[in-house]
Design a protein around this motif. Structure first.
Motif, PDB file in Angstrom:
ATOM      1  N   LYS A 219       0.830  -1.212   0.000  1.00 32.66           N
ATOM      2  CA  LYS A 219       0.000   0.000   0.000  1.00 32.66           C
ATOM      3  C   LYS A 219       0.861   1.257   0.000  1.00 32.66           C
ATOM      4  CE  LYS A 219      -4.065   2.063   2.152  1.00 32.66           C
ATOM      5  NZ  LYS A 219      -5.111   1.924   3.201  1.00 32.66           N
ATOM      6  N   GLY A 220       0.637   2.100  -1.003  1.00 31.44           N
ATOM      7  CA  GLY A 220       1.333   3.375  -1.100  1.00 31.44           C
ATOM      8  C   GLY A 220       2.717   3.312  -1.707  1.00 31.44           C
ATOM      9  N   LYS A 221       3.202   2.118  -2.060  1.00 22.70           N
ATOM     10  CA  LYS A 221       4.559   1.996  -2.575  1.00 22.70           C
ATOM     11  C   LYS A 221       4.599   2.234  -4.092  1.00 22.70           C
ATOM     12  CE  LYS A 221       6.910  -0.551   0.983  1.00 22.70           C
ATOM     13  NZ  LYS A 221       6.069   0.052   1.996  1.00 22.70           N
ATOM     14  N   ARG A 222       5.675   2.897  -4.527  1.00 25.92           N
ATOM     15  CA  ARG A 222       5.927   3.102  -5.957  1.00 25.92           C
ATOM     16  C   ARG A 222       6.673   1.884  -6.486  1.00 25.92           C
ATOM     17  NH1 ARG A 222       5.936   8.211  -8.341  1.00 25.92           N
ATOM     18  NH2 ARG A 222       7.847   7.695  -9.491  1.00 25.92           N
ATOM     19  N   VAL A 223       6.102   1.268  -7.518  1.00 29.39           N
ATOM     20  CA  VAL A 223       6.630  -0.001  -8.023  1.00 29.39           C
ATOM     21  C   VAL A 223       6.994   0.149  -9.495  1.00 29.39           C
ATOM     22  CG1 VAL A 223       6.174  -2.456  -8.346  1.00 29.39           C
ATOM     23  CG2 VAL A 223       5.179  -1.250  -6.386  1.00 29.39           C
ATOM     24  N   ALA A 224       8.265  -0.052  -9.806  1.00 29.74           N
ATOM     25  CA  ALA A 224       8.731  -0.023 -11.194  1.00 29.74           C
ATOM     26  C   ALA A 224       8.709  -1.442 -11.744  1.00 29.74           C
ATOM     27  CB  ALA A 224      10.143   0.549 -11.265  1.00 29.74           C
ATOM     28  N   ILE A 225       8.084  -1.617 -12.893  1.00 23.74           N
ATOM     29  CA  ILE A 225       7.986  -2.929 -13.544  1.00 23.74           C
ATOM     30  C   ILE A 225       8.537  -2.803 -14.952  1.00 23.74           C
ATOM     31  CG2 ILE A 225       6.398  -4.695 -14.411  1.00 23.74           C
ATOM     32  CD1 ILE A 225       4.541  -4.081 -12.103  1.00 23.74           C
ATOM     33  N   SER A 226       9.334  -3.780 -15.367  1.00 21.72           N
ATOM     34  CA  SER A 226       9.756  -3.849 -16.769  1.00 21.72           C
ATOM     35  C   SER A 226       8.994  -4.975 -17.445  1.00 21.72           C
ATOM     36  CB  SER A 226      11.262  -4.111 -16.873  1.00 21.72           C
ATOM     37  OG  SER A 226      11.572  -5.415 -16.399  1.00 21.72           O
ATOM     38  N   GLY A 227       8.940  -4.884 -18.772  1.00 24.09           N
ATOM     39  CA  GLY A 227       8.162  -5.845 -19.534  1.00 24.09           C
ATOM     40  C   GLY A 227       6.728  -5.386 -19.690  1.00 24.09           C
ATOM     41  N   SER A 228       6.010  -6.029 -20.598  1.00 23.40           N
ATOM     42  CA  SER A 228       4.591  -5.715 -20.799  1.00 23.40           C
ATOM     43  C   SER A 228       3.835  -6.953 -21.248  1.00 23.40           C
ATOM     44  CB  SER A 228       4.436  -4.591 -21.837  1.00 23.40           C
ATOM     45  OG  SER A 228       5.174  -4.889 -23.011  1.00 23.40           O
ATOM     46  N   ALA A 232       4.414  -9.300 -16.546  1.00 20.32           N
ATOM     47  CA  ALA A 232       4.357  -7.898 -16.143  1.00 20.32           C
ATOM     48  C   ALA A 232       2.927  -7.419 -15.949  1.00 20.32           C
ATOM     49  CB  ALA A 232       5.072  -7.036 -17.185  1.00 20.32           C
ATOM     50  N   GLN A 233       2.028  -7.821 -16.847  1.00 20.49           N
ATOM     51  CA  GLN A 233       0.633  -7.373 -16.765  1.00 20.49           C
ATOM     52  C   GLN A 233      -0.017  -7.818 -15.457  1.00 20.49           C
ATOM     53  OE1 GLN A 233      -1.403  -8.881 -20.255  1.00 20.49           O
ATOM     54  NE2 GLN A 233       0.248  -8.155 -21.585  1.00 20.49           N
ATOM     55  N   TYR A 234       0.129  -9.107 -15.126  1.00 16.98           N
ATOM     56  CA  TYR A 234      -0.565  -9.616 -13.938  1.00 16.98           C
ATOM     57  C   TYR A 234       0.138  -9.199 -12.648  1.00 16.98           C
ATOM     58  CZ  TYR A 234      -3.802 -12.145 -16.875  1.00 16.98           C
ATOM     59  OH  TYR A 234      -4.794 -12.455 -17.781  1.00 16.98           O
ATOM     60  N   ALA A 235       1.450  -9.010 -12.704  1.00 15.20           N
ATOM     61  CA  ALA A 235       2.137  -8.449 -11.538  1.00 15.20           C
ATOM     62  C   ALA A 235       1.622  -7.038 -11.277  1.00 15.20           C
ATOM     63  CB  ALA A 235       3.645  -8.442 -11.764  1.00 15.20           C
ATOM     64  N   ALA A 236       1.467  -6.247 -12.340  1.00 15.21           N
ATOM     65  CA  ALA A 236       0.977  -4.881 -12.193  1.00 15.21           C
ATOM     66  C   ALA A 236      -0.441  -4.856 -11.623  1.00 15.21           C
ATOM     67  CB  ALA A 236       1.019  -4.161 -13.544  1.00 15.21           C
ATOM     68  N   LEU A 237      -1.308  -5.717 -12.144  1.00 15.18           N
ATOM     69  CA  LEU A 237      -2.697  -5.743 -11.666  1.00 15.18           C
ATOM     70  C   LEU A 237      -2.776  -6.141 -10.190  1.00 15.18           C
ATOM     71  CD1 LEU A 237      -4.463  -7.361 -14.748  1.00 15.18           C
ATOM     72  CD2 LEU A 237      -4.708  -4.997 -13.944  1.00 15.18           C
ATOM     73  N   LYS A 238      -1.942  -7.093  -9.769  1.00 13.97           N
ATOM     74  CA  LYS A 238      -1.957  -7.505  -8.367  1.00 13.97           C
ATOM     75  C   LYS A 238      -1.388  -6.407  -7.468  1.00 13.97           C
ATOM     76  CE  LYS A 238      -3.246 -10.791  -6.848  1.00 13.97           C
ATOM     77  NZ  LYS A 238      -4.528 -11.141  -6.149  1.00 13.97           N
ATOM     78  N   VAL A 239      -0.340  -5.726  -7.920  1.00 15.85           N
ATOM     79  CA  VAL A 239       0.213  -4.598  -7.154  1.00 15.85           C
ATOM     80  C   VAL A 239      -0.840  -3.519  -6.963  1.00 15.85           C
ATOM     81  CG1 VAL A 239       1.845  -2.676  -7.241  1.00 15.85           C
ATOM     82  CG2 VAL A 239       2.636  -4.988  -7.742  1.00 15.85           C
ATOM     83  N   ILE A 240      -1.548  -3.196  -8.057  1.00 17.82           N
ATOM     84  CA  ILE A 240      -2.600  -2.176  -7.977  1.00 17.82           C
ATOM     85  C   ILE A 240      -3.691  -2.617  -7.007  1.00 17.82           C
ATOM     86  CG2 ILE A 240      -4.398  -0.979  -9.286  1.00 17.82           C
ATOM     87  CD1 ILE A 240      -2.483  -1.240 -11.759  1.00 17.82           C
ATOM     88  N   GLU A 241      -4.083  -3.884  -7.085  1.00 19.88           N
ATOM     89  CA  GLU A 241      -5.111  -4.422  -6.176  1.00 19.88           C
ATOM     90  C   GLU A 241      -4.686  -4.277  -4.712  1.00 19.88           C
ATOM     91  OE1 GLU A 241      -6.562  -8.864  -4.898  1.00 19.88           O
ATOM     92  OE2 GLU A 241      -6.298  -8.499  -7.044  1.00 19.88           O
ATOM     93  N   LEU A 242      -3.385  -4.433  -4.438  1.00 15.25           N
ATOM     94  CA  LEU A 242      -2.873  -4.357  -3.067  1.00 15.25           C
ATOM     95  C   LEU A 242      -2.530  -2.934  -2.638  1.00 15.25           C
ATOM     96  CD1 LEU A 242      -0.592  -7.534  -3.041  1.00 15.25           C
ATOM     97  CD2 LEU A 242      -2.883  -7.279  -2.066  1.00 15.25           C
ATOM     98  N   GLY A 243      -2.855  -1.956  -3.479  1.00 11.07           N
ATOM     99  CA  GLY A 243      -2.672  -0.557  -3.091  1.00 11.07           C
ATOM    100  C   GLY A 243      -1.376   0.074  -3.533  1.00 11.07           C
ATOM    101  N   GLY A 244      -0.595  -0.643  -4.355  1.00 15.15           N
ATOM    102  CA  GLY A 244       0.653  -0.079  -4.856  1.00 15.15           C
ATOM    103  C   GLY A 244       0.436   0.807  -6.064  1.00 15.15           C
ATOM    104  N   ASN A 245       1.488   1.524  -6.458  1.00 17.40           N
ATOM    105  CA  ASN A 245       1.427   2.498  -7.541  1.00 17.40           C
ATOM    106  C   ASN A 245       2.441   2.093  -8.607  1.00 17.40           C
ATOM    107  OD1 ASN A 245       0.411   4.789  -8.725  1.00 17.40           O
ATOM    108  ND2 ASN A 245       1.757   6.199  -7.637  1.00 17.40           N
ATOM    109  N   VAL A 246       1.978   1.521  -9.721  1.00 13.68           N
ATOM    110  CA  VAL A 246       2.871   1.053 -10.784  1.00 13.68           C
ATOM    111  C   VAL A 246       3.276   2.244 -11.649  1.00 13.68           C
ATOM    112  CG1 VAL A 246       3.096  -0.454 -12.795  1.00 13.68           C
ATOM    113  CG2 VAL A 246       1.829  -1.238 -10.766  1.00 13.68           C
ATOM    114  N   VAL A 247       4.594   2.488 -11.743  1.00 13.05           N
ATOM    115  CA  VAL A 247       5.071   3.707 -12.404  1.00 13.05           C
ATOM    116  C   VAL A 247       5.783   3.444 -13.725  1.00 13.05           C
ATOM    117  CG1 VAL A 247       5.244   4.944 -10.212  1.00 13.05           C
ATOM    118  CG2 VAL A 247       7.243   3.708 -11.085  1.00 13.05           C
TER     119      VAL A 247
END
Length: 458
Positions: A219-228, A232-247
């Motif tokens: 929650k509230g963390k800035r998360v850098a992801i490479s790949g698309s 990468a897509q499902y990691a991003a969706l789960k991070v967003i679900e848990l309150g993270g910020n995919v940048v």
């Protein structure tokens, strides 16, 4: 052992070798020292030609491979990669990693990898179908539900798995769970597409919880992801679900990075848009112009990876391909305040980068903590193993059942890495134990014990 003609395999071998020798493992279990030269040679390598016809009626020839590396714990298990870069060094490194990754899942699966130097980009469905049938025309002789169970990888998604399965069924005249990542109506498992990305986030969730004594989460963390792609897509969706910020997200041509004037990163709708263009085999650059993804929110940087361009970041998740974080990029992530990095890709960090992360971990109690791919991205093969179990029983589990089993496996994997690192570390562990040593030693121990029982060494 030296493999000058196989740099990727040499890197994977050196990581395991150095982790084990920089520990007390052989002091406590001297009998396992002789395993390394045995386990580092594949049980079998299959190479073959793939001859197929393109849409113009012209003959095309590709090279096909299957590296059956180790079957001590169960049938060979590992993906098929269709990409022009495929060669034996890359497949041996992937298969070697797969041995110990699969061991960490707790499931009865061995390690292998395969593929071809075929590029599915720009090919028609008919061309891909003809290639898959030609490829399986040889591979079917060497695989089976209790022998070797391939899956997808780069360039091999649901479409390719479907063609490969259809070809196997035709050639062998049998229906069996010989491939994983199958369609849901013909033996596939729920959560399999999401598994690697979800599992990665579940693993990092435990890293954050452990490092902060349960005081912090995504929650509230800035998360850098490479790949698309899928991971990468499902990691991003789960991070967003848990309150993270995919940048950030990226592809082979460049990176999409959140502009500093914006606080909210990617939304689920924007991730869905990326998924749509990837299904069309288009680059991220094709998102511009776009009414739903305004250029003012993200900047596209050509020929770049995101790590030096994301600004302040808490978590980094490389999810594209091998060696996508260099030593210099690792230093940039440390300078940007990154506290956690875990690989969604296989061997995503160069050796120099791992050295930077491990040095920072040891130098400061709250330094960056690195999770290696053989542990952090084991969720994909874990659910493949669960798909095999469902096929064997001729049943299907619910989404909730599979997701809970996946989370339990990733939590157990994390706990195993921590406990093993603490038990066999040669360094004084006051703060965060080395997850790379924990993963390598735990996987090696489990495989070595089985090989000893089987008489593979004495």
């Amino acid at each position: 052992m030296n493999y000058p003609a196989e740099p990727e395999f040499q890197q994977a071998y050196d990581e395991l070798y150095n982790s084990i020798h920089d520990s007390t493992l052989f002091d406590k279990h001297p009998e396992f020292e002789k395993v390394i030269p045995v386990v580092s040679v594949p049980e079998r390598i299959i190479q073959f030609r793939v001859v197929w016809e393109d849409d113009q009626g012209k003959l095309q020839v590709n090279r096909g491979y299957r590296v059956q590396f180790n079957s001590a714990l169960g049938p060979y298990k590992g993906g098929l990669r269709f990409h022009p870069s495929v060669n034996l060094s890359i497949l041996k490194f992937l298969g070697y990693e797969q041995i110990f990754k699969n061991a960490l899942t707790g499931l009865n699966i061995g390690g292998g990898k395969g593929g071809a130097d075929f590029d599915p980009k720009g090919k028609s469905d008919a061309e891909i179908r003809r290639f898959c049938y030609a490829f399986m025309g040889e591979l079917h002789r060497h695989i089976g539900a209790d022998t070797d169970v391939p899956a997808g990888d780069i360039g091999v998604g649901g479409r390719e798995v479907g063609f490969l399965f259809g070809a196997y069924k035709k050639y062998k005249n049998t229906w069996e769970g010989v491939l994983t990542g199958k369609g849901l109506t013909w033996g596939g498992s729920l959560i399999r597409p999401e598994a690697t990305g979800f599992g990665l986030v579940y693993y990092v969730e435990k890293m954050i919880e452990y490092a902060t004594s349960g005081k912090e989460s995504f929650k509230g963390k800035r998360v850098a992801i490479s790949g698309s792609g899928n991971v990468a897509q499902y990691a991003a969706l789960k991070v967003i679900e848990l309150g993270g910020n995919v940048v950030s997200m990226s592809d082979s041509k460049g990176a999409l990075v959140l502009v500093s004037d914006f606080t909210e990163g990617f939304t689920p709708a924007e991730i869905e848009q990326i998924a749509d263009i990837k299904l069309q085999h288009k680059e991220l650059a094709s998102l511009y112009p776009s009414a739903t993804l305004p250029e003012t929110k993200f900047k596209y940087i050509e020929d770049a990876r995101p790590w030096c361009h994301v600004g302040k970041v808490d978590v980094a998740l490389p999810c594209a391909t091998q060696n996508e974080v260099s030593g210099e990029e690792a230093k940039s992530l440390v300078a940007a305040g990154c506290k956690f990095i875990a690989e969604g890709s296989n061997m995503g960090c160069e050796s120099d980068a791992i050295e930077v992360f491990e040095a920072e971990r040891m130098a400061r109690p709250n330094g960056i903590w690195y999770g290696p791919g053989k542990a952090a991205n084991a969720g994909g093969v874990a659910v493949s193993g669960l798909e095999m179990a469902q096929n064997s029983q001729r049943i299907s589990w619910t989404k909730e059942e599979v997701d809970q089993k996946l989370k339990d496996i990733m939590v157990d994997c994390f706990n195993t890495c921590v406990e093993t690192a603490s038990t066999y570390s040669s360094e004084k562990v006051d703060g965060l134990p080395s997850l790379v040593k924990g993963a390598n030693i735990a996987g090696f121990l489990k495989v070595s014990a089985a090989m000893k029982d089987h008489g593979d060494f004495w």
